[in-house]
Write an enzyme that holds these catalytic residues in place. Structure first.
Site, PDB file in Angstrom:
ATOM      1  N   LYS A 150       2.587  -4.323   0.741  1.00  0.00           N
ATOM      2  CA  LYS A 150       2.553  -5.452   1.675  1.00  0.00           C
ATOM      3  C   LYS A 150       3.404  -5.229   2.922  1.00  0.00           C
ATOM      4  O   LYS A 150       3.117  -5.755   3.983  1.00  0.00           O
ATOM      5  CB  LYS A 150       2.984  -6.734   0.968  1.00  0.00           C
ATOM      6  CG  LYS A 150       1.909  -7.267   0.031  1.00  0.00           C
ATOM      7  CD  LYS A 150       2.219  -8.698  -0.388  1.00  0.00           C
ATOM      8  CE  LYS A 150       1.045  -9.305  -1.122  1.00  0.00           C
ATOM      9  NZ  LYS A 150       0.897  -8.743  -2.486  1.00  0.00           N
ATOM     10  N   GLU A 169       2.424 -17.867   4.819  1.00  0.00           N
ATOM     11  CA  GLU A 169       2.244 -18.591   3.570  1.00  0.00           C
ATOM     12  C   GLU A 169       2.511 -17.589   2.457  1.00  0.00           C
ATOM     13  O   GLU A 169       2.377 -16.386   2.644  1.00  0.00           O
ATOM     14  CB  GLU A 169       0.810 -19.124   3.460  1.00  0.00           C
ATOM     15  CG  GLU A 169      -0.232 -18.126   2.940  1.00  0.00           C
ATOM     16  CD  GLU A 169      -0.483 -16.916   3.838  1.00  0.00           C
ATOM     17  OE1 GLU A 169      -0.170 -17.010   5.041  1.00  0.00           O
ATOM     18  OE2 GLU A 169      -0.959 -15.889   3.315  1.00  0.00           O
ATOM     19  N   SER A 196      -0.453   0.013  -6.232  1.00  0.00           N
ATOM     20  CA  SER A 196      -0.060  -0.858  -5.119  1.00  0.00           C
ATOM     21  C   SER A 196       1.392  -1.327  -5.169  1.00  0.00           C
ATOM     22  O   SER A 196       1.992  -1.593  -4.135  1.00  0.00           O
ATOM     23  CB  SER A 196      -0.996  -2.068  -5.059  1.00  0.00           C
ATOM     24  OG  SER A 196      -1.035  -2.740  -6.310  1.00  0.00           O
TER      25      SER A 196
HETATM   26  C1  LIG Z   1      -0.191  -8.841  -3.338  1.00  0.00           C
HETATM   27  C2  LIG Z   1      -0.427  -7.678  -4.195  1.00  0.00           C
HETATM   28  C3  LIG Z   1      -1.731  -7.217  -4.497  1.00  0.00           C
HETATM   29  C4  LIG Z   1      -2.978  -7.937  -4.062  1.00  0.00           C
HETATM   30  O1  LIG Z   1      -3.178  -8.017  -2.687  1.00  0.00           O
HETATM   31  P1  LIG Z   1      -4.310  -7.207  -1.935  1.00  0.00           P
HETATM   32  O2  LIG Z   1      -4.363  -7.828  -0.588  1.00  0.00           O
HETATM   33  O3  LIG Z   1      -5.576  -7.347  -2.711  1.00  0.00           O
HETATM   34  O4  LIG Z   1      -3.871  -5.787  -1.889  1.00  0.00           O
HETATM   35  C5  LIG Z   1      -1.874  -6.071  -5.257  1.00  0.00           C
HETATM   36  N1  LIG Z   1      -0.798  -5.404  -5.735  1.00  0.00           N
HETATM   37  C6  LIG Z   1       0.459  -5.818  -5.473  1.00  0.00           C
HETATM   38  C7  LIG Z   1       1.597  -5.024  -6.042  1.00  0.00           C
HETATM   39  C8  LIG Z   1       0.698  -6.953  -4.708  1.00  0.00           C
HETATM   40  O5  LIG Z   1       1.957  -7.367  -4.469  1.00  0.00           O
END
Ligand SMILES: *Cc1c(COP(=O)(O)O)cnc(C)c1O
Length: 397
Positions: A92, A114, A380
């Site tokens: 993010k 938000e 992610s």
């Molecule tokens: C917020 C988040 C997501 C989901 O958000 P996307 O916009 O779909 O990438 C996925 N993995 C993590 C670790 C997150 O914090």
């Protein structure tokens, strides 16, 4: 090459999806952003500062790790793109750094956002501290109760966290409040949206900023496998920003099959799921036409997943379009499957993943790979924020 562009047309449409369905009072804000974003993103001074902050502040490039014991278990070659190693623990921050710089180019000194689970709020509060900007985060009162640690992080970082008491007191209500704020303070405020959702040009802005993930995958994979692209890239999909970023440079090649993974919660046959593409229909949410989960009267239904980051009733319009075109294959993974995958990755590789990312790992078990095939999973985020859930599910053993 099939010459497909992952950018929307000038009105923000990806085929039937996207656009900017907004109240008239928001038009000036959106118009300003729409007129200037491409020029800003492509300017040498933006590129220079974005690149240097990603390197020196966030820690990019994140590694591409050949995960040998997991590969053995799955029966093909598995690589992990380590977005979990970013500053603040997830992808993010790539977006919030980019957008805080855009705010600077637009001359805005006040940032609003938000947040649902608080991850986007923390990433936003972080870059506002870095730049010395005023930061206001709208968060549902119920989410504030559930996410005490992230709320405290935002406060310690100097942000003001505003509880929203309307509706279900969760993300949708916080978003409405943030939009109201933006309408009331258009001159000095930039609104940082946290995924590839919202009215045009947000989905395109966030896709471009997150595409650093895919560009790095392409280069790093070639360093390890000269002349080659991966056979598969897998990423989890909430709003869809880490997936859009990881897929982006590969959308026009036939060599790489792209797989997006939604959260199926307790199963798509139950009413407790967040698998939008599987269960949803076209409709408008947060200013864009996309696929969303709704009842027969068109009321948006409450999604469910054990993972707060995947628990969103819509999906970015770019994914609705990629799905319709058959350019990305989407599947869904239950809470139980994600938990098992998180445990496997932890004991096999010594990496505790975020619950969201565990959904992408779980998809490995649902595919039939040949032993000579290569797969990149976009990891992610890291699991620190999910430790209390893991402890509850796995016990103290
Ligand atoms: C917020 C988040 C997501 C989901 O958000 P996307 O916009 O779909 O990438 C996925 N993995 C993590 C670790 C997150 O914090």
């Amino acid at each position: 090459m099939n010459n497909i562009s992952a950018h929307p047309d000038s009105d923000g449409f990806y085929g039937d999806y996207g656009g900017a369905y907004i109240p008239e009072m928001l038009l000036p804000n959106i118009q300003e952003l729409k007129e200037k974003y491409l020029e800003i993103l492509e300017s040498p001074s933006f590129i220079k500062e974005f690149t240097s902050l990603l390197r020196d502040y966030t820690g990019r490039p994140t590694p591409l790790f050949h995960s040998k014991r997991l590969s053995q278990k799955i029966g093909c070659s598995v690589y992990l793109k380590r977005e979990d190693l970013n500053h603040t623990g997830a992808h993010k921050i790539n977006n919030t750094i980019g957008q805080v710089l855009i705010a600077g180019f637009l001359g805005k000194s006040r940032i609003i956002a938000e947040t649902g689970a608080g991850q986007h709020g923390v990433a936003t509060a972080t870059v506002c501290a870095l730049k010395g900007l005023e930061c206001i985060i709208y968060m549902g009162a119920l989410d504030i109760e559930r996410q005490a640690l992230n709320v405290y992080k935002m406060k310690m970082l100097g942000a003001k966290v505003v509880p929203v008491h309307s509706g279900n007191k969760t993300l949708k209500d916080a978003t409405n409040e943030a939009i109201r704020d933006w309408i009331n303070h258009p001159e000095e405020t930039h609104y940082i949206i946290g995924s590839v959702v919202g009215p045009h040009p947000y989905p395109d802005i966030v896709t471009r900023l997150q595409s650093v993930i895919g560009h790095e995958i392409k280069q790093q994979f070639k360093e390890k496998n000269p002349g080659k692209n991966p056979d598969y890239i897998i990423a989890c999909v909430g709003g869809g920003s880490n997936a859009a970023g990881a897929f982006y440079p590969f959308i026009s090649t036939d060599e790489t099959q792209l797989i997006g993974v939604e959260a199926a919660g307790k199963g798509n046959e139950t009413s407790m799921s967040a698998a939008t593409l599987e269960l949803g229909r076209p409709g408008i949410i947060h200013g864009s036409m996309t696929i969303l989960m709704q009842d027969q009267d068109g009321q948006i239904t409450e999604p469910y997943s054990i993972s707060a980051g995947l628990d969103y009733p819509g999906i970015g319009p770019v994914h609705a379009w990629l799905d319709a075109k058959g350019l990305v294959k989407y599947l869904s993974v239950t809470d139980e499957e994600a938990l098992q995958a998180a445990k496997d990755l932890t004991v096999l590789e010594g990496i505790i993943p975020a619950l969201e990312s565990a959904h992408a790992i779980a998809a490995l078990y649902k595919m039939n790979f040949r032993s000579d095939e290569t797969v990149v999973v976009n990891l992610s985020g890291r699991g620190d924020k999910d430790m209390s859930t893991y402890k509850k599910e796995f016990g103290d053993e």
